[in-house]
Design a protein around this motif. Sequence first.
Motif, PDB file in Angstrom:
ATOM      1  N   VAL A 159       0.815  -1.319   0.020  1.00  0.00           N
ATOM      2  CA  VAL A 159      -0.229   0.051  -0.182  1.00  0.00           C
ATOM      3  C   VAL A 159       0.587   1.356  -0.088  1.00  0.00           C
ATOM      4  N   ASN A 160       2.025   1.096   0.613  1.00  0.00           N
ATOM      5  CA  ASN A 160       2.908   2.162   0.711  1.00  0.00           C
ATOM      6  C   ASN A 160       3.293   2.660  -0.654  1.00  0.00           C
ATOM      7  N   LYS A 161       3.447   1.852  -1.710  1.00  0.00           N
ATOM      8  CA  LYS A 161       3.690   1.920  -2.931  1.00  0.00           C
ATOM      9  C   LYS A 161       2.817   2.730  -4.081  1.00  0.00           C
ATOM     10  N   ILE A 162       1.443   2.468  -3.335  1.00  0.00           N
ATOM     11  CA  ILE A 162       0.362   3.294  -4.271  1.00  0.00           C
ATOM     12  C   ILE A 162      -0.154   4.510  -3.588  1.00  0.00           C
ATOM     13  N   PRO A 163      -0.009   5.731  -4.144  1.00  0.00           N
ATOM     14  CA  PRO A 163      -0.680   6.638  -3.401  1.00  0.00           C
ATOM     15  C   PRO A 163      -2.134   6.831  -3.464  1.00  0.00           C
ATOM     16  N   VAL A 164      -2.737   6.045  -2.888  1.00  0.00           N
ATOM     17  CA  VAL A 164      -4.402   6.019  -2.966  1.00  0.00           C
ATOM     18  C   VAL A 164      -5.033   7.403  -2.183  1.00  0.00           C
ATOM     19  N   LYS A 165      -5.850   7.854  -3.102  1.00  0.00           N
ATOM     20  CA  LYS A 165      -6.444   9.241  -2.398  1.00  0.00           C
ATOM     21  C   LYS A 165      -8.013   8.873  -2.334  1.00  0.00           C
ATOM     22  N   PRO A 166      -8.757   9.630  -1.542  1.00  0.00           N
ATOM     23  CA  PRO A 166     -10.305   9.441  -1.594  1.00  0.00           C
ATOM     24  C   PRO A 166     -10.740   9.333  -2.933  1.00  0.00           C
ATOM     25  N   ALA A 167     -11.684   8.732  -3.118  1.00  0.00           N
ATOM     26  CA  ALA A 167     -12.388   8.701  -4.686  1.00  0.00           C
ATOM     27  C   ALA A 167     -11.360   8.113  -5.650  1.00  0.00           C
ATOM     28  N   ASP A 168     -10.277   7.608  -5.434  1.00  0.00           N
ATOM     29  CA  ASP A 168      -9.632   6.759  -6.478  1.00  0.00           C
ATOM     30  C   ASP A 168     -10.341   5.286  -6.633  1.00  0.00           C
ATOM     31  N   SER A 169     -10.384   4.670  -7.748  1.00  0.00           N
ATOM     32  CA  SER A 169     -11.011   3.764  -7.902  1.00  0.00           C
ATOM     33  C   SER A 169      -9.960   2.554  -7.746  1.00  0.00           C
ATOM     34  N   VAL A 170     -10.154   1.421  -7.327  1.00  0.00           N
ATOM     35  CA  VAL A 170      -9.261   0.199  -7.037  1.00  0.00           C
ATOM     36  C   VAL A 170     -10.007  -1.014  -7.463  1.00  0.00           C
ATOM     37  N   LEU A 171      -9.206  -1.855  -8.197  1.00  0.00           N
ATOM     38  CA  LEU A 171      -9.640  -3.205  -8.402  1.00  0.00           C
ATOM     39  C   LEU A 171      -8.484  -4.457  -7.627  1.00  0.00           C
ATOM     40  N   VAL A 172      -9.251  -4.943  -6.774  1.00  0.00           N
ATOM     41  CA  VAL A 172      -8.590  -6.001  -6.008  1.00  0.00           C
ATOM     42  C   VAL A 172      -8.875  -7.440  -6.762  1.00  0.00           C
ATOM     43  N   MET A 173      -7.979  -8.017  -7.130  1.00  0.00           N
ATOM     44  CA  MET A 173      -8.206  -9.519  -7.843  1.00  0.00           C
ATOM     45  C   MET A 173      -7.727 -10.580  -6.796  1.00  0.00           C
ATOM     46  N   GLY A 174      -8.651 -11.282  -6.335  1.00  0.00           N
ATOM     47  CA  GLY A 174      -8.472 -12.319  -5.225  1.00  0.00           C
ATOM     48  C   GLY A 174      -9.007 -11.750  -3.922  1.00  0.00           C
ATOM     49  N   ALA A 175      -9.929 -12.538  -3.266  1.00  0.00           N
ATOM     50  CA  ALA A 175     -10.642 -12.349  -2.071  1.00  0.00           C
ATOM     51  C   ALA A 175     -10.360 -13.149  -1.062  1.00  0.00           C
ATOM     52  N   GLY A 176      -9.118 -13.887  -0.893  1.00  0.00           N
ATOM     53  CA  GLY A 176      -8.734 -14.524   0.204  1.00  0.00           C
ATOM     54  C   GLY A 176      -8.372 -13.503   1.504  1.00  0.00           C
ATOM     55  N   VAL A 177      -7.639 -13.957   2.534  1.00  0.00           N
ATOM     56  CA  VAL A 177      -7.703 -12.917   3.415  1.00  0.00           C
ATOM     57  C   VAL A 177      -6.738 -11.658   2.777  1.00  0.00           C
ATOM     58  N   ILE A 178      -5.926 -12.044   2.228  1.00  0.00           N
ATOM     59  CA  ILE A 178      -4.862 -10.751   1.769  1.00  0.00           C
ATOM     60  C   ILE A 178      -6.082  -9.833   0.824  1.00  0.00           C
ATOM     61  N   GLY A 232     -15.548   3.990 -16.350  1.00  0.00           N
ATOM     62  CA  GLY A 232     -15.713   4.898 -17.170  1.00  0.00           C
ATOM     63  C   GLY A 232     -14.363   4.844 -18.164  1.00  0.00           C
ATOM     64  N   ILE A 233     -13.227   4.804 -17.487  1.00  0.00           N
ATOM     65  CA  ILE A 233     -11.732   4.781 -18.165  1.00  0.00           C
ATOM     66  C   ILE A 233     -10.872   3.710 -17.731  1.00  0.00           C
ATOM     67  N   GLY A 234     -11.566   3.007 -16.539  1.00  0.00           N
ATOM     68  CA  GLY A 234     -10.716   2.013 -15.998  1.00  0.00           C
ATOM     69  C   GLY A 234     -10.185   2.526 -14.594  1.00  0.00           C
ATOM     70  N   VAL A 235      -9.680   1.388 -13.754  1.00  0.00           N
ATOM     71  CA  VAL A 235      -9.448   2.089 -12.364  1.00  0.00           C
ATOM     72  C   VAL A 235      -8.198   2.529 -12.321  1.00  0.00           C
ATOM     73  N   ASP A 236      -7.956   3.601 -11.290  1.00  0.00           N
ATOM     74  CA  ASP A 236      -6.600   4.038 -10.826  1.00  0.00           C
ATOM     75  C   ASP A 236      -5.646   2.893 -10.749  1.00  0.00           C
ATOM     76  N   TYR A 237      -5.879   1.880  -9.918  1.00  0.00           N
ATOM     77  CA  TYR A 237      -5.067   1.124  -9.376  1.00  0.00           C
ATOM     78  C   TYR A 237      -5.746  -0.514  -9.596  1.00  0.00           C
ATOM     79  N   ALA A 238      -5.052  -1.438  -9.797  1.00  0.00           N
ATOM     80  CA  ALA A 238      -5.354  -2.653  -9.867  1.00  0.00           C
ATOM     81  C   ALA A 238      -4.357  -3.633  -8.966  1.00  0.00           C
ATOM     82  N   ILE A 239      -4.849  -4.270  -7.918  1.00  0.00           N
ATOM     83  CA  ILE A 239      -4.062  -5.120  -7.260  1.00  0.00           C
ATOM     84  C   ILE A 239      -4.129  -6.712  -7.313  1.00  0.00           C
ATOM     85  N   ASP A 240      -2.875  -7.372  -7.859  1.00  0.00           N
ATOM     86  CA  ASP A 240      -3.193  -8.585  -8.188  1.00  0.00           C
ATOM     87  C   ASP A 240      -2.697  -9.374  -6.629  1.00  0.00           C
TER      88      ASP A 240
END
Length: 342
Positions: A159-178, A232-240
Amino acid sequence: MSEKMRAAVFEGNGVLEIKEVDKPVITKPDDVIVEVETCSICGTDVHIMSVPPGYIAAPGTILGHELVGKVVEVGDRVTSLKVGDRVVTNPNDYCGVCKYCQKNLPNLCEHIIPMGIEADGGFAEYVRVSEKVAHKISDDLPAEIAAFAEPLACLINGVNKIPVKPADSVLVMGAGVIGLLFTQIMKACGASPIIVSEPAPMRREFAKKCGADFVIDPFTENLEEFVLDKTGIGVDYAIDVVGSQMWTGIKAVRKGGKVLLFGFDGKAKLSFEQYHITNREISILGTWLANASFPQAVKILESGMLNLEPLITHKLPLEKTAEGIEILGKGEGIEVLIYPNL
Ligand SMILES: [Zn+2]
Ligand SMILES: [Zn+2]
């Protein structure tokens, strides 16, 4: 004669045996002996136990690397800890003197010794760690919550590597505990919308409870179209979190977006045209282990910022460690904990 304890020993080729082994003793002045309260099962344990393995561990090693316990013995030169302290441990002991350690990148140390993979780990009554990887944690936290410190510390490094700000869109791929922890942390950062992609229905339900605005089964629906529709344009961040979804992430982010690669799958190989990264200015970021992020993780847990109780699906005795790894591997559990001293 040395004292004995029970432990889950990896015998190679997908075999885990509960055995009587020697209880660890202090061998170096900075050693600490910890009585394990609980140790949670990680996706890495699933990869280690699969045949052929997706992650190589040394046969003869006690598995387990996400533990919380009480200090029961300290070496002569230990100053920051005393008997009775409760600790969580960074399982990746670093040398402290190589070029990477000197750059404050202990996760990339050239002489790392990973507990529960090469050195004996936490699916045992006791474990030996060095003082510098043991971090104090409040006695007030339930053990099963404190056990989240290790995965959370790894995640915070990402998370320290992606400067997520309020209202940034995020895709999380995989919903195990991590993935679920990422979802909660992204929510805490104010990300919106948070889209979680996960084939297992139970995990998609958990993702909603953790703050996902949308969930999708990538096996039955078109993820790329879904993400475009919601953003509309894709997410700001995608997390694999899976370890093989880089290409999916590249397609899901907007121009200039960032793909964070967290999951590890030793078998994943990809092939695609490189220009997709170049002409859309995509950043691909790897993140590995916990980089001095334990204090942050401990603080987050102690603050009560996250709602972790619902993620705990199984509490098992040591004898059921292999069963627990199987449960996690089949996607039938989220946080599966082993209590070696039950
Ligand atoms: Zn792990
Ligand atoms: Zn080092």
